[in-house]
Design a protein around this motif. Structure first.
Motif, PDB file in Angstrom:
ATOM      1  N   GLY A 129       0.859  -1.190   0.000  1.00 60.62           N
ATOM      2  CA  GLY A 129       0.000   0.000   0.000  1.00 60.62           C
ATOM      3  C   GLY A 129       0.890   1.234   0.000  1.00 60.62           C
ATOM      4  N   LYS A 130       0.492   2.231  -0.778  1.00 57.23           N
ATOM      5  CA  LYS A 130       1.310   3.442  -0.937  1.00 57.23           C
ATOM      6  C   LYS A 130       1.623   4.075   0.423  1.00 57.23           C
ATOM      7  CE  LYS A 130       1.278   7.721  -3.648  1.00 57.23           C
ATOM      8  NZ  LYS A 130       2.117   7.596  -4.829  1.00 57.23           N
ATOM      9  N   GLY A 131       2.893   4.352   0.647  1.00 55.86           N
ATOM     10  CA  GLY A 131       3.287   5.010   1.889  1.00 55.86           C
ATOM     11  C   GLY A 131       3.323   4.089   3.095  1.00 55.86           C
ATOM     12  N   GLY A 132       3.182   2.782   2.868  1.00 47.86           N
ATOM     13  CA  GLY A 132       3.216   1.821   3.965  1.00 47.86           C
ATOM     14  C   GLY A 132       4.587   1.187   4.119  1.00 47.86           C
ATOM     15  N   MET A 133       4.924   0.785   5.343  1.00 45.36           N
ATOM     16  CA  MET A 133       6.209   0.122   5.621  1.00 45.36           C
ATOM     17  C   MET A 133       5.949  -1.347   5.916  1.00 45.36           C
ATOM     18  SD  MET A 133       9.413  -0.161   6.390  1.00 45.36           S
ATOM     19  CE  MET A 133      10.361   1.315   6.689  1.00 45.36           C
ATOM     20  N   VAL A 134       6.798  -2.220   5.372  1.00 45.58           N
ATOM     21  CA  VAL A 134       6.642  -3.661   5.598  1.00 45.58           C
ATOM     22  C   VAL A 134       7.892  -4.215   6.269  1.00 45.58           C
ATOM     23  CG1 VAL A 134       6.254  -5.912   4.507  1.00 45.58           C
ATOM     24  CG2 VAL A 134       5.265  -3.845   3.485  1.00 45.58           C
ATOM     25  N   HIS A 135       7.714  -4.949   7.360  1.00 52.11           N
ATOM     26  CA  HIS A 135       8.825  -5.672   7.983  1.00 52.11           C
ATOM     27  C   HIS A 135       8.629  -7.154   7.722  1.00 52.11           C
ATOM     28  CE1 HIS A 135      10.139  -2.054  10.039  1.00 52.11           C
ATOM     29  NE2 HIS A 135       8.887  -1.848  10.405  1.00 52.11           N
TER      30      HIS A 135
END
Ligand code: SF4
Lengths: 174, 433
Positions: free
Chosen positions: B399-405
C-alpha cells in the motif's frame, strides 16, 4: 527498429526497482498505453519530480542493479510508451534486462567510470545521447562538451533489437 | 569436469545456442500462468494472429493474485485467463473454489519434478527450485513465447553454492536463514546466478521449509534457488509418481541424475553457520536491510499478515498457531491470515489451527496473494506499518506510503500478540496443539 536518441534523464540511485518504475496497482491495466502517466510515479528521490522531469526524455541513465524486483514487463512498457527505449546502467536485474531486449529495446551495461562520465556530463545544459546499435557506439553531449563511449551487446540481443523482439524471432526459428 | 544441477538441466533441455553465444534456448517442461501477467501475453498473441499453445498439458494456470475479483479490471483479467484456458483445453486451471497462491498450489498438485525447466510470469517462480528443478520468473514476452513455442532463453548460469550448517535455535526458522543469506550477500549478490542451497540444515528441512528458502533466492538477484532432490523430495512427490517408479528408491535413483557432481565447478561458494542465528526482520525498503528482531523490538505495527508463497503453507500456519494458542492479539493490531491453498485451508481447519487464529482475533481470508502485493484484502494506509511473512518490503509494496517488515510466521504471530515486533520465544506455549 526503435529509435535510441534524445534527452537524458539521470537517476543517481542504485537498485531502482520495478515497483518504483511502475507501481503494482497499475498491473490490472491490460493496455500498455495506460502506463504512460505512471512512469516512476513512486520513485522518491531528492529533486526528482516525474511530472516535471520526464518531459521529452528518451534515455535513462542510472546506477547499478536497475530494474530489480518484480518481473513485470509493465516496467519496459511504461518506458516505451513514454518514448524511452534505452536505459544505461552499470548492471541490470536479469529479468528486466531480458524484458527490454525481448521488446526490441536496449539495456546497455557500461563500466562505472563511463557511467560516472555520463553523470558528470549531465550536469551541463540539455544533455542528449544517441546510440548506434550497428557499431556499438554512444555519443552524448551537453552544453559544449561531447562524450564518445563504446558498448557491447551479444549478437543475439542485437538481432532482437534489429528484428523487433523475441516473439517474431522465436516463432520463425523454433 | 563435474557439473552443477543447473548445468545438467541446461544440457538435457538445450534446443539451440543462437550465434554460438552464451544464450541457451531451452525446452520447457512447464509454463505456469496467473491472471496478472498472462492476459497481456494472451492479448498480444491474439493481436499477432498467433493465439496458439504449444502443449495444453504442460501449461498450468491459476487465478490467485486478486480473487474473488475486487473490481471490473481484475474481473476482466480473470475472464481473459478463464476463456483462454477453456479455448485451448488447459485442464489444469484453478478458479474460485479450487484456487490458491501459484507457488503453493502447483507443487501441491504434483506439477513439479526434479530436473524440470519451468517458467512463469512471476519473479518468485524460483520457489519450485526446492524440488531440484530449474524454475525462473520471466517477463510477459518470454511467457508469451513459452506459451506459443515451449521454449525460453537463458544465459548459461553460474552457480553460487550456499552451504547451511549448524543447529537452529528455538524460534529460528527457514525464513530467518534466507533473510540472513540475503543480508550477507545483498540484493544483487547472486544476479545472473543460480543459488544451490546445500548442507546438513537444508538436508533436514521438509519441502515447505525448502520452498521458503528457494522462494526468496530472487531477492538476492538469483535466477533460481535450487535444493538437490533427495528422499524428502521423493516422499513429497510419491502420490504423483507412484505409477512411474517401482519404489521410492527407484525414483530417487532416477532423480539423482539431477544432483550436482562432487567435482562440480561453482562461481562462488559460501558457508553459513546458523547455530548463533537469532530471529530476524527487515527494517528498510530492501530485503537485505536485515536486523535481529531484538534490535527492532520497539517498532509498533498496525497490521500483521501471515500468508503468501513464502510462508502461507501448513507448516507456517502450525508454527504461528503454536505461538497464538489461547492468547489474544493486541488491540492496536489488525491480524490477517491467508492459507495459501484450499487444501492447506482444509488441513488447518481439521487440525484446529483456524479456530486458534480466529479466537486470537485474526481475520482468516480465502487462499489468495491478497495483501502481499497491496492490491486487495488488507492494503495499508499511508504511514502504516505491517509485519508480514511475505518476501518484499519495497516502498509501497503493501500500500502506498506503507512500511513492511519481513519476518517468519512465528515472529509475526508474536508481533501480533505484542503490538510491537517481538521474538516468538517470549510467547510460545510449549503445549502441543
Ligand atoms: S504471494 Fe505475493 S510474492 Fe507470492 S506470488 Fe503472490 S503476490 Fe507474488
Amino acid at each position: 527498429m526503435k529509435t535510441f536518441e534524445g534527452n537524458i534523464l539521470c537517476l543517481d540511485r542504485a537498485d531502482i526497482n520495478t515497483d518504483e518504475i511502475v507501481p503494482a496497482k497499475y498491473l490490472t491495466e491490460i493496455d500498455k498505453k495506460a502506463m504512460k502517466p505512471h512512469l516512476l510515479e513512486d520513485l522518491k528521490m531528492d529533486g526528482f519530480d516525474p511530472d516535471r522531469d520526464l518531459e521529452g526524455v528518451a534515455v535513462v541513465v542510472a546506477r547499478e542493479n536497475f530494474g530489480c524486483g518484480s518481473s513485470r514487463e509493465h516496467a519496459p512498457w511504461a518506458l516505451e510508451v513514454n518514448g524511452i527505449n534505452v536505459v544505461i546502467a552499470p548492471s541490470f536485474a536479469r529479468i528486466f534486462r531480458q524484458n527490454m531486449f525481448n521488446c526490441g529495446m536496449l539495456a546497455i551495461e557500461l563500466p562505472e567510470t563511463d557511467i560516472q562520465a555520463l553523470f558528470d556530463l549531465c550536469g551541463g545544459e540539455r544533455p542528449r545521447l544517441a546510440v548506434d546499435v550497428e557499431t556499438g557506439n554512444i555519443t552524448a553531449s551537453a552544453g559544449g562538451s561531447t562524450l564518445d563511449l563504446a558498448f557491447q551487446i551479444s549478437e543475439f540481443d542485437k538481432t532482437l533489437v534489429q528484428t523487433g523482439g523475441w516473439v517474431e524471432y522465436a516463432d520463425k526459428n523454433y | 569436469m563435474g557439473k552443477t544441477i543447473a548445468e545438467k538441466i541446461f544440457d538435457t533441455h538445450l534446443v539451440d545456442a543462437p550465434f554460438g553465444g552464451d544464450v541457451c534456448v531451452l525446452r520447457l517442461d512447464r509454463v505456469f500462468c496467473h491472471e496478472i501477467t498472462t492476459p497481456t501475453a494472451i492479448q498480444d498473441l491474439v493481436a499477432r494472429g498467433k493465439d496458439r499453445v504449444f502443449d495444453p498439458d504442460k501449461i498450468k494456470a491459476v487465478i490467485d493474485h486478486v480473487t474473488p475479483a475486487k473490481d471490473s479490471k481484475t474481473a476482466m483479467q480473470g475472464k481473459i485467463l478463464r476463456e483462454w484456458a477453456r479455448r485451448h483445453n488447459i485442464r489444469d486451471f484453478f478458479d474460485i473454489g479450487d484456487n490458491g497462491v501459484c507457488h503453493a498450489i502447483f507443487p501441491e498438485k504434483g506439477f513439479v519434478r526434479p530436473g524440470f525447466t519451468i517458467i512463469m510470469g512471476d519473479s518468485h517462480t524460483c520457489t519450485h527450485g526446492a524440488f531440484g528443478a530449474f524454475a525462473a520468473g520471466v517477463g510477459t514476452t518470454d511467457l508469451e513465447v513459452g506459451i506459443l513455442k515451449g521454449v525460453c532463453t537463458f544465459k548459461r548460469p553460474d552457480t553460487f553454492r550456499i552451504e547451511i550448517t549448524g543447529e537452529l535455535q528455538p524460534g529460528v526458522y527457514a525464513k530467518d536463514i534466507i533473510l540472513e543469506v540475503i543480508r550477507q550477500i545483498s540484493v544483487n549478490g547472486a544476479t545472473n546466478m543460480v543459488i544451490e542451497f546445500a548442507g546438513p540444515v537444508v538436508d533436514q528441512m521438509n519441502m515447505d521449509q525448502r520452498m521458503t528458502l528457494s522462494n526468496m533466492a530472487v531477492e538476492a538477484g538469483a535466477t533460481s534457488g535450487i535444493c538437490q532432490p533427495d528422499m524428502t523430495t521423493v516422499e513429497y512427490l510419491w502420490p504423483f509418481i507412484k505409477d512411474e517408479y517401482d519404489s521410492p528408491e527407484a525414483a530417487l535413483e532416477a532423480y539423482s541424475e539431477f544432483c550436482s557432481d562432487p567435482d562440480a565447478v561453482y562461481a562462488r561458494t559460501k558457508t553459513i553457520d546458523v547455530s548463533g542465528l537469532e530471529p530476524l526482520t527487515t527494517f528498510g525498503y530492501k530485503p537485505d536491510n536485515v536486523r535481529p528482531v531484538a534490535e527492532m523490538a520497539d517498532t509498533a505495527v498496525d497490521q500483521v499478515y501471515i500468508g503468501s508463497c513464502t510462508n502461507g503453507r501448513l507448516e507456517d500456519l502450525r508454527v504461528a498457531a503454536q505461538v497464538l494458542k489461547g492468547q489474544k492479539i493486541a488491540g492496536t493490531v489488525r491480524g490477517i491470515v491467508s492459507p495459501a491453498t484450499p487444501d492447506i485451508f482444509s488441513a488447518a481447519l481439521e487440525e484446529g489451527l483456524i479456530k486458534i487464529f480466529m479466537d486470537a482475533g485474526f481475520c482468516v481470508t480465502n487462499p489468495t496473494c491478497g495483501a502481499c502485493l497491496g492490491m486487495s484484502n488488507g492494503v495499508l494506509a499511508e504511514g502504516e506499518v505491517a509485519a508480514a511473512t511475505t518476501n518484499r518490503n519495497f516502498n509501497g509494496r503493501m500500500g502506498k506510503g506503507g512500511m513492511v517488515h519481513l519476518m517468519s510466521p512465528a515472529t509475526a504471530a508474536a508481533t501480533a500478540l505484542n503490538g510491537c515486533i517481538a521474538n516468538s520465544e517470549l510467547f510460545t506455549s510449549r503445549e502441543a496443539i
